[in-house]
Design an enzyme around this catalytic site. Structure first.
Site, PDB file in Angstrom:
ATOM      1  N   ASP A   1      99.884 101.874 -10.981  1.00  0.00           N
ATOM      2  CA  ASP A   1      99.985 103.203 -11.471  1.00  0.00           C
ATOM      3  C   ASP A   1      98.827 103.933 -11.374  1.00  0.00           C
ATOM      4  OD1 ASP A   1     102.784 103.639 -11.490  1.00  0.00           O
ATOM      5  OD2 ASP A   1     102.926 103.013 -13.557  1.00  0.00           O
TER       6      ASP A   1
ATOM      7  N   ASP B   1     105.002 101.866 -16.232  1.00  0.00           N
ATOM      8  CA  ASP B   1     105.157 101.980 -17.606  1.00  0.00           C
ATOM      9  C   ASP B   1     106.222 102.658 -17.977  1.00  0.00           C
ATOM     10  OD1 ASP B   1     105.209 104.220 -16.378  1.00  0.00           O
ATOM     11  OD2 ASP B   1     102.896 104.848 -17.347  1.00  0.00           O
TER      12      ASP B   1
ATOM     13  N   ASP C   1     110.323 101.925 -13.469  1.00  0.00           N
ATOM     14  CA  ASP C   1     109.688 101.133 -12.767  1.00  0.00           C
ATOM     15  C   ASP C   1     110.222  99.693 -13.073  1.00  0.00           C
ATOM     16  OD1 ASP C   1     107.720 102.724 -12.144  1.00  0.00           O
ATOM     17  OD2 ASP C   1     106.698 102.723 -13.895  1.00  0.00           O
TER      18      ASP C   1
END
Length: 877
Positions: free
Chosen positions: A285, A592, A596
């Protein structure tokens, strides 16, 4: 019954009787008990480690409203009467009732077993601890905590099982079993040869007399001789079985897990420790992982005018300012707290929400007053697929405002008008190019662009019933653009170095983000993921939508080339992970959000964020990064490689000991009918080499050289050709020297009073030299590929302490046996000779590293027998 116990019974009772056999039997009993105690203590410490890790995993931090103030606290500190905000991805921390909510849906499958998502409102307000928020937002009042909740009553009767075997442990058990089978086969062969030698009259005693003469040798002597031969065969089995392998794995993993906690990584699954060392790519990310996630509005456009500085309200039209404040105050999951004592205002929420709320406060927004001036009719929570969130407000009278906030280019695409500097609505068509250019300029400077828009709506078009209102989709077209803000989220310090370290280690870092391509490109260049702007062309940098539209085969080919994916949805990340894994990559994924979870679960190693991560993401991951920092992800890779390397070091060391001892005893037994290394001595070697050797090599800290190697592939053999070379060089040296001593020692060594004494001295020297060879071999095993095996050894105090303790214990055991049993004798000259024999193995090991190794793995020749062995074991199971 274990072979160690058989040796104890045979020595203690059968061969010598209780009066004379207590020395050998007692020694074996001591060795067995010591191994049992050390293993039990190790397992107990590991279970405590798991308990500590589990308590850390369950210590969830969440926001609670007390006295009108939003504070962050542990889930264990929640009490009845607390007010807890809930949003998508959160875990309900306690039993409670819903105070207020919008589109709130709860996944109660963990409690009810039903996969159906349950909608919550004032008709169905009860929330159960442990359930997950699937959609919407809400606020709950806590009514029960701890054992008094439904979840607490359920969990009180359940204990979490953390004793799963890792893939490496399974492979090691297979190797150990294969070696054990080989050892048992050799022992049976030796037993047959020795019995044949004895009964054919070829076996002689110490004085050179034939032990068996048909018709003359008594039955008791025959029984004693047969039992002695059986003991020799059992001794060979003891030598062959590498009992230290499972212990080495346990020690390595327990040590690494504890150290990884200090490096801000909480390991939830043991297998992740090993697998992370094999990772070939990391899909990371951006926000909070590569960046600090401390956002601030640094640029703002209100209408077609750039506000400089961005918080200068004097340059804004009052109508535009009022609408901006209204939209920001109501269309948010954040909160603003004004202390009664006049202290600093506290802003809570996600980093983006905090940045926008802080900007509005600087513009003069009164949060509480603005919220009280309108009533919320319906909320569309921020959606990662649509990249925006909205709210419908009823003002005084029949006026309704619908506010939207989200990704700038998406909200801009839904706008048909904008407010100019005079507060008048103008058509946006002529200015759209200007706004798009402004967004691109901000994105090129790695700013996150958020647009704020609204539209008026007729009250009579709003559903009147609550049920219809819950199903109502907010109008998202014909919007009026109010403002575009650029939010700066700087890169974390050290991220660029961490990315370079990954690149040097052969691990490709790929950035997968929901931001637009310009922002993603700017951050990727700043972090070093992209080396230059020239690289930023398709398919190196690609939008999630384009990747999604490719066929499965095209995605697999494209995935290998992708470095940055912008405007990606969670499903795009999942597709990327699947494509990479099909291409043979070992994939690590950071995430997070709740969405996901599929990618985290699909990846070989899922890494969730401990601060910003939702509980769903954490539950789907293998490792939790406690500080949300990419540098900590790199440390996990380093520790993963260290685990694998330490296991390989111990295997090389352990197999050298076993091969040397096995060949020496087998050759000596077949040629002379006796073994120079008896059961007690080999048990002692097993004790210090398996237990202490495992502890010494398993706790070797990771070195920088680990990150300069290529990743270990999925099919890389556990025992490499370099390990085979080192093993063979050491084993050949030890076998040659010790067999020479065995067959010619009596003529080489000083003369003794009797032949029996000469025999005892020779065997004692062989035993002592063999142990000291292993001590020096322990140093060689530390650096299988390096010439300087002593480099950094003084920094590992535990290793030095174990080697020193082993040497002292060897002196004690030799002196003890010499004093109390008269079975061994060594003077200082023979001690020196033992040291020289052991020391020579060190330069020999260095010389052996000049021998070239073949590229084809030798381990492949053992695959078929190992596969057959596994199949036979599975059938037996």
């Amino acid at each position: 019954m274990p072979v160690d116990t058989w040796c104890l019974v045979v020595n203690l009772v059968i061969i010598h009787g209780l009066a004379e056999g207590w020395y050998d039997g007692g020694s074996i009993a001591f060795a067995v008990l010591l191994v049992i105690v050390v293993t039990a203590v190790s397992d107990y410490r590991q279970s405590l480690q798991f308990q500590n890790l589990n308590s850390e995993k369950q210590n969830i931090q969440l926001e609670v409203i007390r006295g009108g103030r939003t504070i962050k606290m542990s889930i264990f500190d929640i009490v009845v009467g607390d007010v807890v905000p809930l949003k998508i991805g959160d875990q309900v921390p306690a039993d409670g009732v819903l105070i207020t909510g919008h589109s709130l849906s709860i996944d109660e499958s963990s409690m009810t077993g039903e996969s159906k998502i349950v909608h919550k409102d004032h008709k169905s307000p009860f929330l159960m601890s442990g359930c997950k928020v699937a959609d919407g937002v809400g606020v709950m009042l806590v009514t029960g905590v701890g054992i008094n909740t439904e979840w607490g009553l359920l969990m009180a009767s359940i204990s979490e099982d953390n004793g799963e075997e890792t893939p490496l442990q399974v492979r090691l058990n297979g190797v150990a079993t294969f070696i054990g089978v080989v050892g048992l086969s050799v022992a049976v062969l030796v037993l047959a040869v020795l019995l044949g030698r004895y009964f054919s009259g070829h076996t002689k005693d110490v004085d050179g007399q034939v032990e068996f003469v048909a018709g003359k040798t008594s039955a008791s002597n025959v029984v004693d001789a047969v039992i002695k031969i059986f003991t020799i065969a059992v001794t060979i089995v003891v030598v062959a079985v590498p009992e230290g392998l499972p212990l080495a794995v346990t020690l390595t993993l327990a040590y690494s897990m504890r150290k990884m906690m200090a490096d801000k990584a909480l390991v939830r699954r043991l297998s992740a420790c090993e697998t992370m060392g094999s990772a070939t790519t990391i899909c990371s990310d951006k926000t909070g992982t590569l960046t600090l996630n401390q956002m601030t509005v640094v640029e703002a456009y209100v209408g077609s005018t750039k506000v400089n500085p961005p918080d200068d309200s004097s340059k804004l039209n009052p109508k535009a300012l009022s609408l901006i404040n209204e939209g920001i105050a109501q269309n948010t999951t954040g909160n603003v707290f004004f202390p009664k004592d006049g202290g600093e205002t506290e802003v809570s929420g996600s980093p983006t929400e905090k940045a926008i709320l802080s900007w509005a406060l600087k513009l003069g927004m009164n949060f509480d007053v603005t919220r009280s001036n309108s009533k919320v009719l319906h909320v569309f929570p921020f959606n990662s697929e649509k990249k925006r969130g909205g709210v419908a407000l009823k003002l005084g009278g029949s006026e309704v405002h619908i506010h939207w906030k989200g990704a700038a280019e998406i909200v801009l695409g839904a706008c048909t008008q904008y407010l100019d500097s005079d507060g008048q609505m103008q058509s946006i068509e002529e200015k759209k190019a200007f706004f798009r250019q402004s967004i691109d300029d901000m994105a090129a400077r790695s700013l996150r662009c958020v647009a704020i828009a609204y539209r008026s709506y007729e009250l009579d078009k709003v559903p009147s019933s609550e049920q219809d209102l819950d199903q109502w989709s907010l109008p998202e077209h014909e919007l009026v653009l109010l403002a575009i803000v650029g939010i700066k989220d700087p890169c974390r310090p050290g991220v660029k170095d961490a990315v370079k370290l990954c690149s040097d280690a052969g691990v490709k870092v790929r950035m997968v983000t929901g931001d637009n391509l310009q922002t993603a490109k700017a951050i990727a260049l700043e972090c070093g993921i992209l080396a230059s702007s020239e690289e930023a062309v398709e398919p190196t940098i690609i939008e999630g939508k384009k990747f999604r539209e490719l066929s499965e085969k095209e995605r697999e080919d494209c995935a290998k080339k992708i470095t940055v994916m912008g405007r990606s949805s969670p499903n795009d990340k999942l597709l990327l992970v699947q494509a990479l894994r099909k291409g043979g990559e070992v994939v690590a994924v950071t995430g997070d959000g709740t969405n996901d979870a599929p990618a985290l679960h699909e990846a070989d190693i899922g890494l969730s964020m401990g601060i910003q991560g939702t509980e769903v993401a954490k539950e789907s991951s293998d490792i939790i990064i406690l500080d949300d920092n990419f540098a900590s992800v790199v440390k996990v890779v380093r520790w993963g490689r260290s685990v694998y390397a330490n296991i390989q070091k111990f295997i090389q060391f352990q197999l050298t000991v076993n091969v040397a001892a096995l060949v020496i005893n087998v050759v000596a037994a077949i040629t002379s009918g006796d073994v120079p290394l008896n059961a007690v001595q080999l048990l002692w070697v097993n004790l210090i080499m398996d237990t202490l050797g495992a502890l010494a090599l398993a706790t070797e800290p990771p070195t920088d050289s680990l990150m300069r190697r290529s990743p270990v592939g999925r099919r890389e053999p556990l025992i490499t050709n370099i390990m085979w070379r080192n093993l063979i060089v050491q084993a050949v040296y030890q076998i040659t020297v010790l067999l020479v001593l065995n067959f010619h020692g009596e003529s080489i060594l000083p003369k003794q009073d009797t032949r029996a004494d000469s025999f005892q001295v020779k065997n004692t020297l062989i035993f002592n030299a063999f142990v000291l060879c292993q001590l020096f071999n322990e140093f060689n095993a530390r650096k299988p590929e390096e010439m300087n095996v002593f480099r950094g050894v003084t920094k590992n105090k535990l290793f030095m302490g174990i080697v020193g303790a082993t040497f002292i214990l060897q002196i004690i055991i030799i002196e003890f046996l010499g004093k109390f049993t008269s079975t061994v004798r060594l003077d200082w000259k023979l001690w020196l000779a033992s040291l020289v024999i052991g020391f020579v193995s060190w330069p020999l090991a260095i010389a052996g590293k000049f021998i070239p190794v073949p590229k084809t793995p030798l381990a492949r020749y053992f695959k078929k027998p190992l596969r057959r062995l596994r199949r036979s074991r599975s059938r037996a199971a």
